[in-house]
Design an enzyme around this catalytic site. Structure first.
Site, PDB file in Angstrom:
ATOM      1  N   HIS A   1     -36.432   4.055  -5.104  1.00  0.00           N
ATOM      2  CA  HIS A   1     -36.121   5.336  -4.477  1.00  0.00           C
ATOM      3  C   HIS A   1     -36.139   6.475  -5.500  1.00  0.00           C
ATOM      4  CE1 HIS A   1     -34.573   8.381  -1.874  1.00  0.00           C
ATOM      5  NE2 HIS A   1     -33.766   8.705  -2.862  1.00  0.00           N
ATOM      6  N   PHE A   2     -37.028   7.447  -5.265  1.00  0.00           N
ATOM      7  CA  PHE A   2     -37.122   8.628  -6.141  1.00  0.00           C
ATOM      8  C   PHE A   2     -36.122   9.689  -5.669  1.00  0.00           C
ATOM      9  CE2 PHE A   2     -40.900   8.181  -8.865  1.00  0.00           C
ATOM     10  CZ  PHE A   2     -41.426   6.999  -8.354  1.00  0.00           C
TER      11      PHE A   2
ATOM     12  N   GLY B   1     -32.081  10.599  -7.078  1.00  0.00           N
ATOM     13  CA  GLY B   1     -30.717  10.066  -6.928  1.00  0.00           C
ATOM     14  C   GLY B   1     -29.736  11.168  -6.563  1.00  0.00           C
TER      15      GLY B   1
ATOM     16  N   ASN C   1     -28.176  14.016  -3.435  1.00  0.00           N
ATOM     17  CA  ASN C   1     -27.231  13.873  -2.320  1.00  0.00           C
ATOM     18  C   ASN C   1     -27.735  12.957  -1.220  1.00  0.00           C
ATOM     19  OD1 ASN C   1     -25.305  15.577  -3.446  1.00  0.00           O
ATOM     20  ND2 ASN C   1     -26.469  17.368  -2.806  1.00  0.00           N
ATOM     21  N   ILE C   2     -28.935  13.250  -0.703  1.00  0.00           N
ATOM     22  CA  ILE C   2     -29.422  12.433   0.416  1.00  0.00           C
ATOM     23  C   ILE C   2     -29.902  11.072  -0.099  1.00  0.00           C
ATOM     24  CG2 ILE C   2     -31.876  13.115   0.579  1.00  0.00           C
ATOM     25  CD1 ILE C   2     -29.594  13.187   3.561  1.00  0.00           C
TER      26      ILE C   2
ATOM     27  N   GLY D   1     -26.533   9.299  -0.675  1.00  0.00           N
ATOM     28  CA  GLY D   1     -25.659   9.303   0.503  1.00  0.00           C
ATOM     29  C   GLY D   1     -26.314   8.868   1.791  1.00  0.00           C
TER      30      GLY D   1
ATOM     31  N   LYS E   1     -36.036  17.957  15.320  1.00  0.00           N
ATOM     32  CA  LYS E   1     -35.042  17.987  14.236  1.00  0.00           C
ATOM     33  C   LYS E   1     -35.159  19.275  13.410  1.00  0.00           C
ATOM     34  CE  LYS E   1     -33.097  17.169  10.174  1.00  0.00           C
ATOM     35  NZ  LYS E   1     -33.316  17.491   8.785  1.00  0.00           N
TER      36      LYS E   1
HETATM   37  N1  LIG Z   1     -28.765  17.151   1.764  1.00  0.00           N
HETATM   38  C1  LIG Z   1     -29.096  17.073   3.038  1.00  0.00           C
HETATM   39  O1  LIG Z   1     -28.276  17.371   3.941  1.00  0.00           O
HETATM   40  C2  LIG Z   1     -30.466  16.595   3.448  1.00  0.00           C
HETATM   41  C3  LIG Z   1     -30.612  15.998   4.725  1.00  0.00           C
HETATM   42  C4  LIG Z   1     -31.872  15.568   5.137  1.00  0.00           C
HETATM   43  C5  LIG Z   1     -32.949  15.716   4.293  1.00  0.00           C
HETATM   44  N2  LIG Z   1     -32.775  16.288   3.060  1.00  0.00           N
HETATM   45  C6  LIG Z   1     -33.963  16.422   2.229  1.00  0.00           C
HETATM   46  O2  LIG Z   1     -33.883  15.494   1.146  1.00  0.00           O
HETATM   47  C7  LIG Z   1     -34.515  16.042  -0.005  1.00  0.00           C
HETATM   48  C8  LIG Z   1     -33.523  16.040  -1.170  1.00  0.00           C
HETATM   49  O3  LIG Z   1     -32.407  16.842  -0.828  1.00  0.00           O
HETATM   50  P1  LIG Z   1     -31.006  16.672  -1.528  1.00  0.00           P
HETATM   51  O4  LIG Z   1     -30.045  17.508  -0.751  1.00  0.00           O
HETATM   52  O5  LIG Z   1     -30.677  15.252  -1.755  1.00  0.00           O
HETATM   53  O6  LIG Z   1     -31.292  17.404  -2.931  1.00  0.00           O
HETATM   54  P2  LIG Z   1     -30.682  17.064  -4.364  1.00  0.00           P
HETATM   55  O7  LIG Z   1     -31.023  18.213  -5.220  1.00  0.00           O
HETATM   56  O8  LIG Z   1     -29.256  16.669  -4.231  1.00  0.00           O
HETATM   57  O9  LIG Z   1     -31.497  15.778  -4.845  1.00  0.00           O
HETATM   58  C9  LIG Z   1     -32.809  15.801  -5.321  1.00  0.00           C
HETATM   59  C10 LIG Z   1     -32.915  14.847  -6.485  1.00  0.00           C
HETATM   60  O10 LIG Z   1     -34.280  14.721  -6.860  1.00  0.00           O
HETATM   61  C11 LIG Z   1     -34.310  14.646  -8.268  1.00  0.00           C
HETATM   62  N3  LIG Z   1     -35.640  14.953  -8.784  1.00  0.00           N
HETATM   63  C12 LIG Z   1     -36.190  16.172  -9.011  1.00  0.00           C
HETATM   64  N4  LIG Z   1     -37.419  16.033  -9.542  1.00  0.00           N
HETATM   65  C13 LIG Z   1     -37.647  14.706  -9.652  1.00  0.00           C
HETATM   66  C14 LIG Z   1     -38.743  13.930 -10.131  1.00  0.00           C
HETATM   67  N5  LIG Z   1     -39.852  14.498 -10.603  1.00  0.00           N
HETATM   68  N6  LIG Z   1     -38.638  12.592 -10.087  1.00  0.00           N
HETATM   69  C15 LIG Z   1     -37.519  11.993  -9.615  1.00  0.00           C
HETATM   70  N7  LIG Z   1     -36.458  12.673  -9.140  1.00  0.00           N
HETATM   71  C16 LIG Z   1     -36.520  14.013  -9.165  1.00  0.00           C
HETATM   72  C17 LIG Z   1     -33.247  15.634  -8.714  1.00  0.00           C
HETATM   73  O11 LIG Z   1     -32.872  15.443 -10.069  1.00  0.00           O
HETATM   74  C18 LIG Z   1     -32.135  15.320  -7.731  1.00  0.00           C
HETATM   75  O12 LIG Z   1     -31.299  14.291  -8.206  1.00  0.00           O
HETATM   76  C19 LIG Z   1     -35.001  17.426   0.398  1.00  0.00           C
HETATM   77  O13 LIG Z   1     -36.330  17.352   0.862  1.00  0.00           O
HETATM   78  C20 LIG Z   1     -34.095  17.779   1.556  1.00  0.00           C
HETATM   79  O14 LIG Z   1     -34.660  18.707   2.415  1.00  0.00           O
HETATM   80  C21 LIG Z   1     -31.563  16.720   2.628  1.00  0.00           C
HETATM   81  O1  LIG Z   2     -32.826  20.549   2.647  1.00  0.00           O
HETATM   82  P1  LIG Z   2     -33.423  21.902   3.038  1.00  0.00           P
HETATM   83  O2  LIG Z   2     -33.382  22.857   1.921  1.00  0.00           O
HETATM   84  O3  LIG Z   2     -34.758  21.750   3.675  1.00  0.00           O
HETATM   85  O4  LIG Z   2     -32.466  22.471   4.178  1.00  0.00           O
HETATM   86  C1  LIG Z   2     -31.086  22.644   3.934  1.00  0.00           C
HETATM   87  C2  LIG Z   2     -30.269  21.965   5.028  1.00  0.00           C
HETATM   88  O5  LIG Z   2     -30.526  22.573   6.252  1.00  0.00           O
HETATM   89  C3  LIG Z   2     -30.611  20.472   5.121  1.00  0.00           C
HETATM   90  O6  LIG Z   2     -30.493  19.819   3.886  1.00  0.00           O
HETATM   91  C4  LIG Z   2     -29.719  19.784   6.174  1.00  0.00           C
HETATM   92  O7  LIG Z   2     -28.438  19.578   5.655  1.00  0.00           O
HETATM   93  C5  LIG Z   2     -30.321  18.479   6.599  1.00  0.00           C
HETATM   94  O8  LIG Z   2     -31.651  18.630   6.972  1.00  0.00           O
HETATM   95  C6  LIG Z   2     -29.548  17.821   7.717  1.00  0.00           C
HETATM   96  O9  LIG Z   2     -30.249  16.703   8.144  1.00  0.00           O
END
Ligand SMILES: NC(=O)c1ccc[n+]([C@@H]2O[C@H](COP(=O)([O-])OP(=O)(O)OC[C@H]3O[C@@H](n4cnc5c(N)ncnc54)[C@H](O)[C@@H]3O)[C@@H](O)[C@H]2O)c1
Ligand SMILES: O=P(O)(O)OC[C@@H](O)[C@@H](O)[C@H](O)[C@H](O)CO
Length: 388
Positions: A7-8, A10, A12-13, A16, A213
């Protein structure tokens, strides 16, 4: 040998959501990241906790059986892990897919296991895995392209769970909402069948799920973030407690609902039920979700297929109302020079240096001949005039 997932991301998503459900499905998870602090924390611990928070209280799960590799310093190790893995997932952000593709391509190229690798990008975007697949093809020798499908199969996904930025001092632990939805295309896996991951809802056609979504959850979330920030709110829950902002969010959702119902086999009452769930989710007072996190990367969010222009353009083509979405576009354009957000600085620069028409093309990718083009130009002009 047990099942192995690479998994690339680490973040939040990644921790978590994706890793939680891969772990529950019996996979060893190998996290790949480029942040030293995340990698060393994952390498020096044997478990972390995912806590669901809701009005019913808290429920904590412990995630174990993982390893971690820094792809910046140990790329060859990552290549070797991919060559023997069952599945590769990622949650790194849409703009980062191009950076992880070369190492995935190298790992796929040296695979000799009979079962193809399953590749599923878990990003908030339409066709996320297709985009990653395109970059992987760019990094595969032309003589090996025809047989790429024997070594890897690529399936798009829609992923939904609100995971806010975590409070300082949380370490690897993640506090998240209880709700989740992970929908993945099953057709790319053909007769051999898809991976066995109980949390995934496998479908033949992903488009209705990803559009519903992105154009409901993310459109409303971003609307609350941009209007909220303008009104001085710090969290999404706080923004949603403001009756005016809540009413704007409802207007926007009425517009996107009309598209979802018109375009997909989703009834008006089903969509209405979905909308109410989303309003309640984004209003969740137990999640400290900042307007800056949800508004992050405004240029990406203003993109052609994204949460505002995507549905608005389709509504315009159907001669339907999209005024409320234009209001969200206007607020997104005001998300400028926000600390820690490079795109918000770039947005300010683009608006300063370009004519309204050129800035509209550059930011949204809208065609000049598109029926909604001029209305976006007007909004861009309005925001540009304010900063002069
Ligand atoms: N947080 C949410 O609620 C949520 C929900 C659904 C989808 N998403 C999607 O999930 C994706 C990640 O969001 P997030 O909130 O976890 O962000 P985040 O910033 O918490 O996590 C992203 C991770 O990717 C890592 N990363 C960056 N460049 C990298 C590379 N070259 N190789 C490996 N790892 C690398 C970062 O260091 C970081 O740990 C986004 O596309 C977001 O839209 C987020
Ligand atoms: O991750 P983004 O930047 O595309 O959008 C921010 C939030 O809307 C998103 O992370 C939501 O929390 C998520 O998509 C819920 O499933």
């Amino acid at each position: 040998m047990g099942k192995k997932a690479i998994h690339f991301g680490g973040g939040n998503i990644g921790r978590g959501f994706v890793a939680e459900f891969l772990h529950t499905a019996g996979y060893e998870v190998v996290f790949i990241d480029v942040m030293d602090n995340i990698i060393s924390a994952l390498q020096s611990t044997k478990s972390y906790q995912v806590t669901e928070v809701s009005e019913e209280g808290e429920n904590t799960k412990t995630i174990t059986d993982y390893r971690a590799i820094n792809s910046k310093t140990h790329e060859e190790d990552v290549v070797q892990e991919i060559s023997t893995a069952d599945i590769v997932t990622c949650a790194v952000g849409p703009n980062v897919l191009k950076f992880i593709a070369p190492v995935i391509a190298k790992g796929i190229n040296i695979r000799s296991t009979p079962k193809p690798l399953a590749v599923i990008a878990c990003e908030n975007m339409i066709g996320g895995t297709d985009t990653l697949h395109g970059y992987i093809k760019d990094h595969t020798e032309s003589a090996r392209l025809d047989s790429l499908g024997e070594r890897a199969q690529f399936a798009n996904s829609a992923i939904d769970r609100i995971v806010p930025a975590q409070p300082e001092g949380s370490g690897l632990n993640v506090r998240i909402e209880k709700f989740y939805e992970w929908v993945v295309e099953k057709t790319p896996f053909g007769e051999a069948g898809h991976p066995d991951i109980p949390a995934i809802h496998w479908v033949d056609d992903l488009e209705p799920y990803i559009e519903r979504k992105l154009f409901t959850v993310n459109t409303s979330h971003a609307t609350a973030a941009y209007y909220g920030r303008e009104a001085g709110k710090s969290t999404i829950a706080e923004a949603m407690r403001d009756p005016q902002i809540k009413s704007v969010v409802r207007d926007v959702l009425n517009e996107t609902a009309s598209l979802i119902v018109d375009k997909h086999e989703i009834s008006a009452s089903e969509q209405q039920k979905y909308v109410e769930t989303i309003i309640s989710r984004i209003s969740n007072p137990y999640l400290e979700d900042s307007v800056e996190r949800v508004g992050r990367a405004p240029i990406r969010k203003l993109g052609r297929k994204e949460r505002f222009i995507g549905p608005a353009a389709q509504l315009a083509e159907r001669h339907a109302r999209y005024q409320a979405l234009l209001g969200s576009v206007e607020m997104a354009l005001r998300f400028q020079n926000v600390e820690g957000d490079e795109e918000s600085v770039e947005l300010a620069k683009i608006l300063k240096e370009n004519s309204p028409g050129d800035a509209t093309v550059q930011l949204t990718g809208l065609e000049r001949s598109h029926p909604m083009f001029q209305s976006v130009v007007d909004v861009v002009y309005l925001v540009q005039s304010e900063s002069k």
